[in-house]
Enzyme design. Structure first.
Site, PDB file in Angstrom:
ATOM      1  CB  SER A 117      -8.242   3.815   2.746  1.00 17.22           C
ATOM      2  OG  SER A 117      -7.439   3.116   3.672  1.00 17.22           O
ATOM      3  CE  LYS A 143      -4.005   1.929   2.532  1.00 20.21           C
ATOM      4  NZ  LYS A 143      -4.901   1.786   3.690  1.00 20.21           N
ATOM      5  CB  SER A 156      -8.848   1.205   5.658  1.00 25.31           C
ATOM      6  OG  SER A 156      -9.479   2.453   5.589  1.00 25.31           O
TER       7      SER A 156
END
Lengths: 95, 493
Positions: free
Chosen positions: B156, B78, B180
């Site tokens: 997210s 990420k 998330s």
């Protein structure tokens, strides 16, 4: 509690985010909507409850008060938008 | 070739150890899948040179024997994780061009274990969002599709979820502040676990809300989550909130035996207007655990409905403080200044240009609730409510409940752009089942459990006792096995 245009202007300035004058009414309305949502918290009886500071009961670790790191100014400055002579450079702060 | 990128971590590990494949072959297969998946916009930066070097080193280590489980595994990272020399910008324009001089603890631990970095993954800007629509790189797209619409992979960690579900990498890192990891995992039919607060170091991960943030693995199976979490977890002197307790062998905890365990079903999670198929899935999940020998009990978590408003005070308050560092001085974007502009104009213009609308909103809300005169009414009250939410969980665990079963999300994946005109609060409702877990610092896992009527994945969430990720993963694997979720998105990209 609803946020008026003056409050929105003040909050934007406190947050150091430039907001154009014509965008303030919409911003005030959005912030008010979010605050209204938060006001449900007023229904909760919180008398005698301590505000949470740490989610897991833990004592923050301490270490010896000695220098353990440092000495690489060039790496620290490598991402700066403007760096001169080993310093971060910014617009003039004092006259 | 493309079959290799579909392997689970467990299968790849076994194949590598038997000499049936190489890390180089796995890595090349993933790189080729990534190249063909630009439409998904999951990988925003590919690092083939690093990947191939790491793969060769992993192969040498495996040949020498005694390589750890993650050795040779091609992963996506990420964009919130700082990776040395590789742009890391939390999907924000304000960190344009930022190349960290250091490596986050979690990624360093993964590389030390021999894992391979394929590149950086899309996400919501500063991890603020539930649909991956606030990213400076544009939307990530869900590999699942039922008509011509592009669907959100959730957020997210949307890029992480899309990449794992589309077989672009074997697994990915995610972070979870209010859901998330778990919400995007549920939207894409994969597994995602948020560990107990303090289990995984936050050092080198761009901070959103420091008292809520935790990193965790996003994988195809529960076993893979156990393997990867073991490599990510552990005490770190550089994160004073990381717990100095041993990391158990999570994979060894997967015994498949949950006889005698008590699973709680919280009545407050039965929300008005909940789709019937989610309610049905939830009941089926409870039946499956019961059939495996667990005892199912009704429980009450009375402050659940106050979790979202408490979260949307605490998280923006912490964010407004954490994001104060983005001021155009030390890294990232600095606005072009007009004649006569001073330092305050530099801050204000830089932050107006650098932050997207949702981030600006949250920073301003956070600033407001922390400002003089409102601190007690909003921030302190929210922290008191947070203490009550945690107390609810403490009480049910004290009554002997081992894990809690809930839906993971209030709906299946929705179309990108469909929430564009919605009130920001409507988007926040996506986190309704997940946010309590962050507020209470507990471990939570999303497990794919079925398809909705349109054919989109739905997940169930299990919430565990603090530090009992092993037990939680074991229950999750029993649920995974009983649900038998094997559907995969058909390739259209």
């Amino acid at each position: 509690m609803s946020i008026d245009i003056d409050t929105a202007r003040r909050v934007a300035h406190l947050a150091r985010i430039a907001v154009a004058e014509e965008d303030l009414p919409a911003l005030a309305q959005q912030l008010s909507g979010i605050l209204t949502f938060m006001e449900q918290l007023n229904e909760v009886d919180v008398s005698g409850v301590e505000p949470m500071t740490s989610v897991t009961p833990m004592r923050l670790k301490r270490r010896a008060d000695v220098v353990t790191d440092g000495g690489y100014a060039a790496q620290i400055l490598s991402n700066a938008p403007d760096a001169r002579e080993g310093f971060f450079a910014v617009p003039k702060v004092v006259e | 070739m493309s079959e290799l990128s579909k392997l689970t971590l467990a299968a790849a590990r076994d194949a590598l150890r038997k000499g049936e494949t190489t890390s180089l072959a796995l890595t090349e297969a993933c790189l080729s899948e990534i190249e063909g998946a630009a439409r998904l916009n999951a990988f925003v930066r590919v690092t083939p040179e690093i990947a191939l070097d790491q793969a060769r080193a992993a192969d040498a280590r495996i040949a020498a024997g005694e390589a750890p489980a993650m050795c040779g595994m091609p992963l996506g990272i990420k964009d919130l994780f700082c990776t040395r020399g590789v742009p890391s910008q939390a999907a924000s324009h304000i960190l344009n061009g930022f190349r960290p001089e250091y490596e986050s603890t979690v990624t360093q631990k993964l590389w030390d274990a021999g894992a391979v970095m394929l590149g950086k993954l899309n996400m919501d800007e500063f991890a603020m969002g539930s649909s991956n629509e606030t990213s400076t790189y544009g939307n990530a797209v869900n590999p699942w599709k039922v008509d011509d619409r592009d669907l959100t992979p959730g957020g997210s960690s949307g890029g992480s979820a899309a990449a794992v579900a589309a077989d672009l990498c074997l697994a990915a890192t995610g972070t979870d502040t209010g859901g998330s990891i778990r919400q995007p995992a549920a939207f894409t039919g994969i597994v995602g676990i948020k560990p107990t607060y303090g289990r995984v170091s936050r050092w080198g991960i761009v901070a959103f809300a420091s008292s809520l943030d935790q990193a965790g693995p996003m994988t195809r199976t529960v076993r893979d989550a156990a393997i990867m979490l073991g490599a990510m977890a552990g005490h770190d002197p550089k994160d004073s909130t990381s717990a100095d307790i041993p990391v158990p062998d999570f994979e060894a905890a997967l015994t498949g035996d949950i006889r005698g365990k008590t699973i709680g079903i919280p009545s407050e999670y039965r929300m008005a207007g909940m789709p019937a198929e989610i309610e049905a899935l939830w009941s089926r999940g409870a039946e499956m655990l019961k059939d495996a020998g667990a005892r199912i009990v009704d429980i009450s978590l009375p402050h659940t409905r106050y979790a979202l408003p408490a979260y949307y005070v605490i998280a923006p308050a912490e964010a407004s403080s954490n994001l104060a560092r983005y001021d155009g001085v030390r890294y990232g974007h600095r606005a072009k200044l007009a004649e006569g502009d001073g330092i305050v104009q530099m801050y204000e213009k830089t932050r107006a240009e650098g932050f997207g609308k949702e981030v600006q909103r949250r920073v301003m809300i956070g600033t407001y609730v922390l400002s003089a005169g409102f601190y007690d009414a909003y921030y302190n009250r929210a922290r008191k409510v947070r203490a009550l939410i945690k107390r609810d969980f403490d009480e049910v665990f004290a009554q002997g409940v081992d894990a809690i079963l809930t839906p993971a999300t209030p709906s299946a994946a929705f179309g990108l752009g469909e929430m564009q005109d919605a009130d920001p609060v409507e988007m926040y409702l996506n986190d309704v089942f997940t946010v309590t877990v962050n507020l209470a610092g507990l471990p939570g896992i999303a497990v794919p459990a079925g398809l909705d009527a349109q054919g989109l994945p739905l997940g169930l969430q299990l919430i565990g006792r603090p530090w009992e990720e092993g037990d939680l993963l074991n229950t999750a694997q029993v649920l995974e096995d009983a649900a038998g979720f094997v559907s995969r998105p058909a390739k259209w990209w």
